[in-house]
Design a protein around this motif. Structure first.
Motif, mmCIF file in Angstrom:
data_model
loop_
_atom_site.group_PDB
_atom_site.id
_atom_site.type_symbol
_atom_site.label_atom_id
_atom_site.label_comp_id
_atom_site.label_asym_id
_atom_site.label_seq_id
_atom_site.Cartn_x
_atom_site.Cartn_y
_atom_site.Cartn_z
ATOM 1 N N SER A 25 0.834 -1.206 0.000
ATOM 2 C CA SER A 25 0.000 0.000 0.000
ATOM 3 C C SER A 25 0.870 1.259 0.000
ATOM 4 O O SER A 25 0.548 2.241 -0.657
ATOM 5 C CB SER A 25 -0.992 0.006 1.160
ATOM 6 N N ARG A 26 2.006 1.222 0.697
ATOM 7 C CA ARG A 26 2.903 2.385 0.692
ATOM 8 C C ARG A 26 3.433 2.654 -0.711
ATOM 9 O O ARG A 26 3.538 3.787 -1.138
ATOM 10 C CB ARG A 26 4.082 2.122 1.615
ATOM 11 N N GLU A 27 3.756 1.580 -1.394
ATOM 12 C CA GLU A 27 4.289 1.705 -2.756
ATOM 13 C C GLU A 27 3.214 2.271 -3.696
ATOM 14 O O GLU A 27 3.500 3.098 -4.547
ATOM 15 C CB GLU A 27 4.753 0.311 -3.212
ATOM 16 N N HIS A 28 1.972 1.812 -3.503
ATOM 17 C CA HIS A 28 0.864 2.342 -4.303
ATOM 18 C C HIS A 28 0.751 3.857 -4.101
ATOM 19 O O HIS A 28 0.629 4.613 -5.045
ATOM 20 C CB HIS A 28 -0.462 1.708 -3.877
ATOM 21 N N LEU A 29 0.769 4.254 -2.833
ATOM 22 C CA LEU A 29 0.607 5.659 -2.482
ATOM 23 C C LEU A 29 1.706 6.510 -3.122
ATOM 24 O O LEU A 29 1.446 7.578 -3.659
ATOM 25 C CB LEU A 29 0.661 5.782 -0.947
ATOM 26 N N GLY A 30 2.922 5.999 -3.070
ATOM 27 C CA GLY A 30 4.052 6.753 -3.614
ATOM 28 C C GLY A 30 4.034 6.870 -5.129
ATOM 29 O O GLY A 30 4.587 7.806 -5.691
ATOM 30 N N LYS A 31 3.410 5.901 -5.811
ATOM 31 C CA LYS A 31 3.541 5.856 -7.271
ATOM 32 C C LYS A 31 2.286 6.257 -8.045
ATOM 33 O O LYS A 31 2.361 6.526 -9.244
ATOM 34 C CB LYS A 31 3.928 4.433 -7.720
ATOM 35 N N ILE A 32 1.140 6.286 -7.395
ATOM 36 C CA ILE A 32 -0.108 6.375 -8.157
ATOM 37 C C ILE A 32 -0.202 7.636 -9.032
ATOM 38 O O ILE A 32 -0.584 7.547 -10.203
ATOM 39 C CB ILE A 32 -1.355 6.165 -7.251
ATOM 40 N N SER A 33 0.202 8.796 -8.512
ATOM 41 C CA SER A 33 0.096 10.028 -9.327
ATOM 42 C C SER A 33 1.008 9.942 -10.543
ATOM 43 O O SER A 33 0.592 10.271 -11.669
ATOM 44 C CB SER A 33 0.505 11.265 -8.526
#
Ligand code: KG4
Ligand code: ZN
Length: 317
Positions: A25-33
């Motif tokens: 989930s942290r990786e998702h948050l960091g990369k989504i934009s």
């Protein structure tokens, strides 16, 4: 399809031998934009050109799903465009429609991935009838666990497939769970345990008459045998002329070849998406969303994620 951008997290989870939910989930948050902007750039469009947004709401890891859902909600709200929540499995089921060669309806689809192994009868887009599913492990999970036991790292599918090429698939007869003559459910936990026990003894044996490649090939054969036969059996049972194989494990060439052989023996046509559309991708979710939004489906801001989300619960179209 104008663009499809995938950010793989394999490197992040590799040292742990499987997906670590917190890190995911942290990786998702960091990369989504960045990923969304990249997808717009590659498509040579801007945010203003968007007519709607599709987002996965389940099944899956809650933390990762929440990142996607709240990003989509905010994005749709700001742009004042509709958005819909998509079942991840509907994405895999429809992924074949990202290809030019598509099956006529109705058809039977085998979805095989790290989290799922199931057979569905697809009457039309939005109408999926479950015909069978795994009672324990998913096929991809079995590949990943066997790779771990053999010390080959994560994820296991590709490594096992590559190693299996130089092995003898008939060297060891690992158990196949057919669960009855016309059963369409699957079970891979017995096979996984059988391979683990075999590997334990094999490590202690000297000299080794069986190679690691033989073990990989014999294991892969046991999985493929069951998957291919049941996919064809499901198509025969529902009297359709087309079979689709999708999901991460459908990248496996040996599985593709086997289903193709069996399908042609029975006069059926086989369809599979290219590997990039078999493994998880945003394009298949966008495709499902396209059908839902263009038929008037809309989600409001109260939409929530679902860690469990059976295909039976997908709203019909
Ligand atoms: O569909 P997917 O990308 O993610 C899920 O929704 O689970 O599937 C990932 C799974 C992993 O278990 C991986 O080991 C398996 O697909 N996989 C393969 C191959 N490529 C990926 N299994 C067998 N042979 C392959 N070539
Ligand atoms: Zn998937």
């Amino acid at each position: 399809m104008l663009s499809s951008v995938v950010h793989s997290q394999v490197q992040v989870h590799h040292p742990y031998g499987g997906v670590v939910p917190e890190l995911a989930s942290r990786e998702h948050l960091g990369k989504i934009s960045t990923i969304v902007n990249e997808a717009l750039d590659q498509a040579s469009i801007t945010q203003k050109d968007l007519d709607g947004i599709a987002v996965t709401v389940g099944p899956g890891l809650i933390g990762s799903l929440l990142v996607g859902l709240y990003f989509a909600k905010a994005f749709a709200y700001v742009l004042n465009i509709p958005y819909v929540g998509i079942n991840h499995l509907e994405g895999h089921i429809l992924s074949i429609f990202l290809e030019e060669r598509t099956p006529p309806l109705p058809f039977v689809v085998l979805t095989v991935s790290g989290g799922h192994t199931a057979l569905y009868h697809v009457e039309q887009i939005g109408h999926y009838t479950p015909m069978g599913q795994t009672l324990d492990d998913a096929a991809g999970e079995a590949f990943d666990k066997v790779a771990k036991v053999l010390g080959l790292g994560y994820p296991g599918g590709v490594v096992i497939e590559n190693l299996a090429r130089s092995g003898n698939k008939d060297r060891i007869r690992f158990p196949r769970a057919y669960l009855g003559s016309d059963a369409l459910d699957f079970s891979f936990s017995g096979l996984k345990t059988a391979v683990a026990l075999y590997v334990k003894k094999w490590r202690e044996s000297e000299p080794k008459e069986v190679s690691m490649a033989d073990i990989a090939a014999s294991f892969q054969e046991a999985v493929i045998d069951v998957l291919a036969r049941k996919a064809i059996a499901a198509a025969e049972k529902s009297k359709v002329g087309s079979v689709v194989v999708a999901g991460g494990v459908a990248c496996n060439q040996a599985l593709r070849d086997r289903v193709k052989d069996l399908a042609s023996q029975c006069g059926m046509a086989l369809y599979y998406p290219r590997p990039a559309f078999c493994t998880d991708n945003g394009a298949m979710i966008a495709l499902a969303g396209y059908h839902r939004i263009s038929r008037g489906e809309r989600a409001d801001l109260s939409l929530d994620v679902k860690s469990r989300y059976p295909v039976e619960d997908i709203p019909p179209l």
